[in-house]
Design a protein around this motif. Sequence first.
Motif, mmCIF file in Angstrom:
data_model
loop_
_atom_site.group_PDB
_atom_site.id
_atom_site.type_symbol
_atom_site.label_atom_id
_atom_site.label_comp_id
_atom_site.label_asym_id
_atom_site.label_seq_id
_atom_site.Cartn_x
_atom_site.Cartn_y
_atom_site.Cartn_z
ATOM 1 N N ASP A 3 -21.918 -8.111 -4.182
ATOM 2 C CA ASP A 3 -21.123 -6.961 -3.507
ATOM 3 C C ASP A 3 -20.748 -7.465 -2.063
ATOM 4 O O ASP A 3 -20.886 -8.726 -2.072
ATOM 5 C CB ASP A 3 -22.215 -5.772 -3.323
ATOM 6 C CG ASP A 3 -23.403 -6.132 -2.757
ATOM 7 O OD1 ASP A 3 -23.470 -7.207 -2.109
ATOM 8 O OD2 ASP A 3 -24.656 -5.371 -2.948
ATOM 9 N N VAL A 4 -20.126 -6.425 -1.456
ATOM 10 C CA VAL A 4 -19.562 -6.718 -0.082
ATOM 11 C C VAL A 4 -20.561 -7.434 0.901
ATOM 12 O O VAL A 4 -20.178 -8.532 1.520
ATOM 13 C CB VAL A 4 -18.696 -5.767 0.412
ATOM 14 C CG1 VAL A 4 -18.211 -5.769 2.005
ATOM 15 C CG2 VAL A 4 -17.567 -5.248 -0.266
ATOM 16 N N ASN A 5 -21.707 -6.820 0.835
ATOM 17 C CA ASN A 5 -22.823 -7.282 1.777
ATOM 18 C C ASN A 5 -23.020 -8.852 1.513
ATOM 19 O O ASN A 5 -23.473 -9.559 2.276
ATOM 20 C CB ASN A 5 -24.092 -6.384 1.736
ATOM 21 C CG ASN A 5 -23.642 -4.956 2.485
ATOM 22 O OD1 ASN A 5 -22.941 -4.786 3.241
ATOM 23 N ND2 ASN A 5 -24.445 -4.230 1.791
ATOM 24 N N ILE A 22 -9.712 -7.407 -0.094
ATOM 25 C CA ILE A 22 -10.690 -6.750 -0.713
ATOM 26 C C ILE A 22 -10.513 -5.268 -0.363
ATOM 27 O O ILE A 22 -11.190 -4.563 -0.927
ATOM 28 C CB ILE A 22 -12.205 -6.941 -0.212
ATOM 29 C CG1 ILE A 22 -12.200 -6.787 1.345
ATOM 30 C CG2 ILE A 22 -12.395 -8.344 -0.578
ATOM 31 C CD1 ILE A 22 -13.522 -7.064 1.796
ATOM 32 N N GLN A 81 -11.042 -0.311 2.946
ATOM 33 C CA GLN A 81 -12.407 0.697 2.792
ATOM 34 C C GLN A 81 -13.425 -0.401 2.814
ATOM 35 O O GLN A 81 -14.701 0.315 2.704
ATOM 36 C CB GLN A 81 -12.170 1.507 1.850
ATOM 37 C CG GLN A 81 -12.450 1.039 0.416
ATOM 38 C CD GLN A 81 -10.707 0.735 -0.301
ATOM 39 O OE1 GLN A 81 -9.986 0.551 0.321
ATOM 40 N NE2 GLN A 81 -10.709 1.091 -1.420
ATOM 41 N N HIS A 82 -13.488 -1.590 2.606
ATOM 42 C CA HIS A 82 -14.441 -2.476 2.143
ATOM 43 C C HIS A 82 -14.863 -3.554 3.458
ATOM 44 O O HIS A 82 -15.640 -4.319 3.502
ATOM 45 C CB HIS A 82 -14.654 -3.113 0.971
ATOM 46 C CG HIS A 82 -14.310 -2.052 -0.039
ATOM 47 N ND1 HIS A 82 -15.259 -1.416 -0.455
ATOM 48 C CD2 HIS A 82 -13.303 -1.966 -1.051
ATOM 49 C CE1 HIS A 82 -14.771 -0.601 -1.610
ATOM 50 N NE2 HIS A 82 -13.646 -1.260 -1.694
ATOM 51 N N ARG A 137 -11.997 -9.461 -4.446
ATOM 52 C CA ARG A 137 -12.856 -9.054 -5.701
ATOM 53 C C ARG A 137 -12.279 -9.429 -7.017
ATOM 54 O O ARG A 137 -11.161 -9.647 -6.927
ATOM 55 C CB ARG A 137 -12.777 -7.508 -5.562
ATOM 56 C CG ARG A 137 -13.231 -6.974 -4.154
ATOM 57 C CD ARG A 137 -13.219 -5.374 -4.085
ATOM 58 N NE ARG A 137 -11.803 -4.995 -4.120
ATOM 59 C CZ ARG A 137 -11.296 -3.703 -3.912
ATOM 60 N NH1 ARG A 137 -12.188 -2.797 -4.068
ATOM 61 N NH2 ARG A 137 -10.043 -3.442 -3.784
#
Length: 248
Positions: free
Chosen positions: A115-117, A134, A137-138, A195
């Motif tokens: 995931d993004v984190n 990405i 919003q991310h 992504r």
Amino acid sequence: MIRALILGGTADASLLAAEIARAGIDAVYSYGGRTRTPADQPLPTRIGGFGGVSGLTDYIRREGITHVIDATHPFAAEMSRNAVEACAQTGTLLLALERAPWIKAAADTWLEVVDVNAAVAALPDAPANVFLAIGRQHIAPFATKPQHAYTLRFVDPPEATLPFAADVIVSRGPFTLEGELEMLRTRGISWIVARNSGGDGARAKIDAARRLGLPVIMISRPELPERRRVERVTDVMQWLGHSARLGA
């Protein structure tokens, strides 16, 4: 009688809309509303969310929808989950039109994360020039590593202040290998965060990274409920009981 709902926003969804319009099928194209200037479609179009599962369920019943085609972005997980639940509650047929993910080649240098984190954590501590491919919003979690020089690319100019200083490119794909190579070289990019969207429209940056030997932090697709899935517009048309005439 068929009345289809296309949950769209992707290049594949636009190809499907054109084919459905040519076949004369009664259908509605739905945009999520994230893009301020969405591409015109040859079908009646609605823009904006439905209001969760209950809102989508109400819409399906009110509009007499018989078939739902989920052609959203592979990372639009909430919408896809809502579609599965709403179609189950209403007994509506559901099909996902989902492009295949990119497959790592021998010459690729990928760090695959969930995931993004995890992508933020995978970036080095030393300052670097980073291309974040990405979506706007991310990007907020990357503010925890402000030492990097970030390049962002959006379809629309950002309306709000970004959470960190960044070079913003406003451009709409598809992108070419030559263009991506020039962009990466000009900005001295040393890391790419992407992504795993799959498809051809956004692939050029991955091919360019391979050509330049750049590491790519690749965010894996979210897990989704089990559902029937195809990769080609022709398969959707067959599911709807029509033949496709792509390119006609």
